[in-house]
Write a protein that holds these residues in place. Structure first.
Motif, PDB file in Angstrom:
ATOM      1  N   LEU A  28     -43.156 -22.529  -4.515  1.00  0.00           N
ATOM      2  CA  LEU A  28     -42.281 -21.357  -4.465  1.00  0.00           C
ATOM      3  C   LEU A  28     -42.760 -20.351  -3.419  1.00  0.00           C
ATOM      4  CD1 LEU A  28     -41.502 -20.899  -8.256  1.00  0.00           C
ATOM      5  CD2 LEU A  28     -39.987 -21.763  -6.471  1.00  0.00           C
ATOM      6  N   HIS A  29     -44.046 -20.378  -3.098  1.00  0.00           N
ATOM      7  CA  HIS A  29     -44.543 -19.548  -2.001  1.00  0.00           C
ATOM      8  C   HIS A  29     -44.232 -20.189  -0.646  1.00  0.00           C
ATOM      9  CE1 HIS A  29     -47.063 -17.021   0.492  1.00  0.00           C
ATOM     10  NE2 HIS A  29     -47.637 -18.107   0.958  1.00  0.00           N
ATOM     11  N   ALA A  30     -44.224 -21.508  -0.584  1.00  0.00           N
ATOM     12  CA  ALA A  30     -44.004 -22.208   0.683  1.00  0.00           C
ATOM     13  C   ALA A  30     -42.556 -22.088   1.166  1.00  0.00           C
ATOM     14  CB  ALA A  30     -44.373 -23.682   0.542  1.00  0.00           C
ATOM     15  N   ALA A  31     -41.611 -21.910   0.257  1.00  0.00           N
ATOM     16  CA  ALA A  31     -40.205 -21.822   0.655  1.00  0.00           C
ATOM     17  C   ALA A  31     -39.935 -20.613   1.542  1.00  0.00           C
ATOM     18  CB  ALA A  31     -39.308 -21.817  -0.575  1.00  0.00           C
ATOM     19  N   PRO A  32     -40.353 -19.396   1.176  1.00  0.00           N
ATOM     20  CA  PRO A  32     -40.099 -18.257   2.069  1.00  0.00           C
ATOM     21  C   PRO A  32     -40.824 -18.371   3.409  1.00  0.00           C
ATOM     22  CG  PRO A  32     -40.674 -17.485  -0.119  1.00  0.00           C
ATOM     23  CD  PRO A  32     -40.886 -18.960  -0.102  1.00  0.00           C
ATOM     24  N   VAL A  33     -41.950 -19.060   3.425  1.00  0.00           N
ATOM     25  CA  VAL A  33     -42.666 -19.257   4.690  1.00  0.00           C
ATOM     26  C   VAL A  33     -41.793 -20.062   5.656  1.00  0.00           C
ATOM     27  CG1 VAL A  33     -44.688 -20.347   5.745  1.00  0.00           C
ATOM     28  CG2 VAL A  33     -44.926 -19.051   3.624  1.00  0.00           C
ATOM     29  N   ALA A  34     -41.127 -21.097   5.161  1.00  0.00           N
ATOM     30  CA  ALA A  34     -40.242 -21.900   6.010  1.00  0.00           C
ATOM     31  C   ALA A  34     -39.050 -21.079   6.481  1.00  0.00           C
ATOM     32  CB  ALA A  34     -39.763 -23.142   5.265  1.00  0.00           C
ATOM     33  N   VAL A  35     -38.548 -20.201   5.629  1.00  0.00           N
ATOM     34  CA  VAL A  35     -37.428 -19.338   6.037  1.00  0.00           C
ATOM     35  C   VAL A  35     -37.883 -18.373   7.126  1.00  0.00           C
ATOM     36  CG1 VAL A  35     -35.832 -17.538   5.259  1.00  0.00           C
ATOM     37  CG2 VAL A  35     -36.231 -19.546   3.843  1.00  0.00           C
ATOM     38  N   LYS A  36     -39.100 -17.845   7.007  1.00  0.00           N
ATOM     39  CA  LYS A  36     -39.630 -16.941   8.038  1.00  0.00           C
ATOM     40  C   LYS A  36     -39.777 -17.669   9.367  1.00  0.00           C
ATOM     41  CE  LYS A  36     -42.036 -13.844   4.920  1.00  0.00           C
ATOM     42  NZ  LYS A  36     -43.321 -13.414   4.382  1.00  0.00           N
ATOM     43  N   LYS A  37     -40.223 -18.925   9.315  1.00  0.00           N
ATOM     44  CA  LYS A  37     -40.345 -19.710  10.552  1.00  0.00           C
ATOM     45  C   LYS A  37     -38.969 -19.917  11.186  1.00  0.00           C
ATOM     46  CE  LYS A  37     -44.528 -22.358   9.606  1.00  0.00           C
ATOM     47  NZ  LYS A  37     -45.080 -23.702   9.420  1.00  0.00           N
ATOM     48  N   ALA A  38     -37.976 -20.212  10.356  1.00  0.00           N
ATOM     49  CA  ALA A  38     -36.622 -20.402  10.873  1.00  0.00           C
ATOM     50  C   ALA A  38     -36.097 -19.102  11.476  1.00  0.00           C
ATOM     51  CB  ALA A  38     -35.690 -20.880   9.762  1.00  0.00           C
ATOM     52  N   SER A  39     -36.386 -17.995  10.832  1.00  0.00           N
ATOM     53  CA  SER A  39     -35.941 -16.704  11.337  1.00  0.00           C
ATOM     54  C   SER A  39     -36.623 -16.376  12.666  1.00  0.00           C
ATOM     55  CB  SER A  39     -36.242 -15.617  10.307  1.00  0.00           C
ATOM     56  OG  SER A  39     -35.852 -14.363  10.785  1.00  0.00           O
ATOM     57  N   ALA A  40     -37.920 -16.664  12.750  1.00  0.00           N
ATOM     58  CA  ALA A  40     -38.646 -16.422  13.997  1.00  0.00           C
ATOM     59  C   ALA A  40     -38.094 -17.298  15.119  1.00  0.00           C
ATOM     60  CB  ALA A  40     -40.131 -16.689  13.799  1.00  0.00           C
ATOM     61  N   LEU A  41     -37.778 -18.536  14.809  1.00  0.00           N
ATOM     62  CA  LEU A  41     -37.189 -19.435  15.808  1.00  0.00           C
ATOM     63  C   LEU A  41     -35.849 -18.890  16.273  1.00  0.00           C
ATOM     64  CD1 LEU A  41     -37.130 -22.213  17.319  1.00  0.00           C
ATOM     65  CD2 LEU A  41     -35.808 -23.021  15.369  1.00  0.00           C
ATOM     66  N   ARG A  42     -35.069 -18.416  15.329  1.00  0.00           N
ATOM     67  CA  ARG A  42     -33.745 -17.885  15.662  1.00  0.00           C
ATOM     68  C   ARG A  42     -33.874 -16.700  16.600  1.00  0.00           C
ATOM     69  NH1 ARG A  42     -28.993 -19.094  13.288  1.00  0.00           N
ATOM     70  NH2 ARG A  42     -27.327 -17.595  13.584  1.00  0.00           N
ATOM     71  N   GLY A  43     -34.850 -15.838  16.356  1.00  0.00           N
ATOM     72  CA  GLY A  43     -35.069 -14.690  17.237  1.00  0.00           C
ATOM     73  C   GLY A  43     -35.609 -15.092  18.598  1.00  0.00           C
ATOM     74  N   ALA A  44     -36.490 -16.083  18.605  1.00  0.00           N
ATOM     75  CA  ALA A  44     -37.098 -16.519  19.869  1.00  0.00           C
ATOM     76  C   ALA A  44     -36.100 -17.257  20.750  1.00  0.00           C
ATOM     77  CB  ALA A  44     -38.299 -17.414  19.580  1.00  0.00           C
ATOM     78  N   ARG A  53     -32.895 -16.680  20.962  1.00  0.00           N
ATOM     79  CA  ARG A  53     -31.753 -15.811  21.275  1.00  0.00           C
ATOM     80  C   ARG A  53     -30.477 -16.219  20.555  1.00  0.00           C
ATOM     81  NH1 ARG A  53     -34.675 -12.386  23.970  1.00  0.00           N
ATOM     82  NH2 ARG A  53     -35.633 -12.989  25.903  1.00  0.00           N
ATOM     83  N   PHE A  54     -30.637 -16.645  19.317  1.00  0.00           N
ATOM     84  CA  PHE A  54     -29.452 -16.904  18.489  1.00  0.00           C
ATOM     85  C   PHE A  54     -28.847 -15.558  18.108  1.00  0.00           C
ATOM     86  CE2 PHE A  54     -30.835 -20.951  18.635  1.00  0.00           C
ATOM     87  CZ  PHE A  54     -30.846 -21.740  17.507  1.00  0.00           C
ATOM     88  N   ALA A  55     -27.662 -15.598  17.574  1.00  0.00           N
ATOM     89  CA  ALA A  55     -27.082 -14.385  17.030  1.00  0.00           C
ATOM     90  C   ALA A  55     -27.928 -13.970  15.829  1.00  0.00           C
ATOM     91  CB  ALA A  55     -25.649 -14.633  16.600  1.00  0.00           C
ATOM     92  N   PRO A  56     -28.146 -12.665  15.612  1.00  0.00           N
ATOM     93  CA  PRO A  56     -28.980 -12.261  14.485  1.00  0.00           C
ATOM     94  C   PRO A  56     -28.352 -12.619  13.152  1.00  0.00           C
ATOM     95  CG  PRO A  56     -27.962 -10.355  15.523  1.00  0.00           C
ATOM     96  CD  PRO A  56     -27.639 -11.541  16.376  1.00  0.00           C
ATOM     97  N   LEU A  57     -29.212 -12.900  12.193  1.00  0.00           N
ATOM     98  CA  LEU A  57     -28.730 -13.226  10.862  1.00  0.00           C
ATOM     99  C   LEU A  57     -28.215 -11.962  10.186  1.00  0.00           C
ATOM    100  CD1 LEU A  57     -31.551 -15.595   9.641  1.00  0.00           C
ATOM    101  CD2 LEU A  57     -29.232 -16.220  10.237  1.00  0.00           C
ATOM    102  N   PRO A  58     -27.155 -12.093   9.386  1.00  0.00           N
ATOM    103  CA  PRO A  58     -26.622 -10.899   8.704  1.00  0.00           C
ATOM    104  C   PRO A  58     -27.556 -10.424   7.613  1.00  0.00           C
ATOM    105  CG  PRO A  58     -25.370 -12.863   8.108  1.00  0.00           C
ATOM    106  CD  PRO A  58     -26.365 -13.260   9.129  1.00  0.00           C
TER     107      PRO A  58
END
Length: 88
Positions: free
Chosen positions: A65-81, A83-88
């Motif tokens: 349950l701790h590892a799941a948000p870590v993967a979401v943070k990685k996906a979010s960082a990738l999205r920012g790096a 230049r995807f559209a920002p997540l709502p």
């Protein structure tokens, strides 16, 4: 002089691109495909954590349950790096 070729202790089995010389290269994923894979991993980790919690395995559940948000943070960082559209 005699030289013996030592074989590794563990022989690779199956198509592992790192362990098998001459195997085909793993294709590079597009940023969107990588983002989708990271989010899928997060969902699988969360489900695994909930399964462990239902079985009474608190330590395993806490880890997953701790590892799941870590993967979401990685996906979010990738999205920012990338230049995807920002997540709502």
């Amino acid at each position: 002089m005699f030289i013996a070729i030592a074989r590794p202790a563990v022989e690779p089995q199956g198509p592992d691109a790192v362990a098998v010389p001459g195997s085909p290269a793993i294709p590079e994923l597009t940023p969107r495909a990588l983002h989708a894979r990271l989010l899928e991993n997060a969902a699988q980790r969360r489900l695994r954590g909930l399964e462990r919690k239902a079985c009474g395995r608190a330590e395993d559940a806490d880890y997953w349950l701790h590892a799941a948000p870590v993967a979401v943070k990685k996906a979010s960082a990738l999205r920012g790096a990338q230049r995807f559209a920002p997540l709502p």
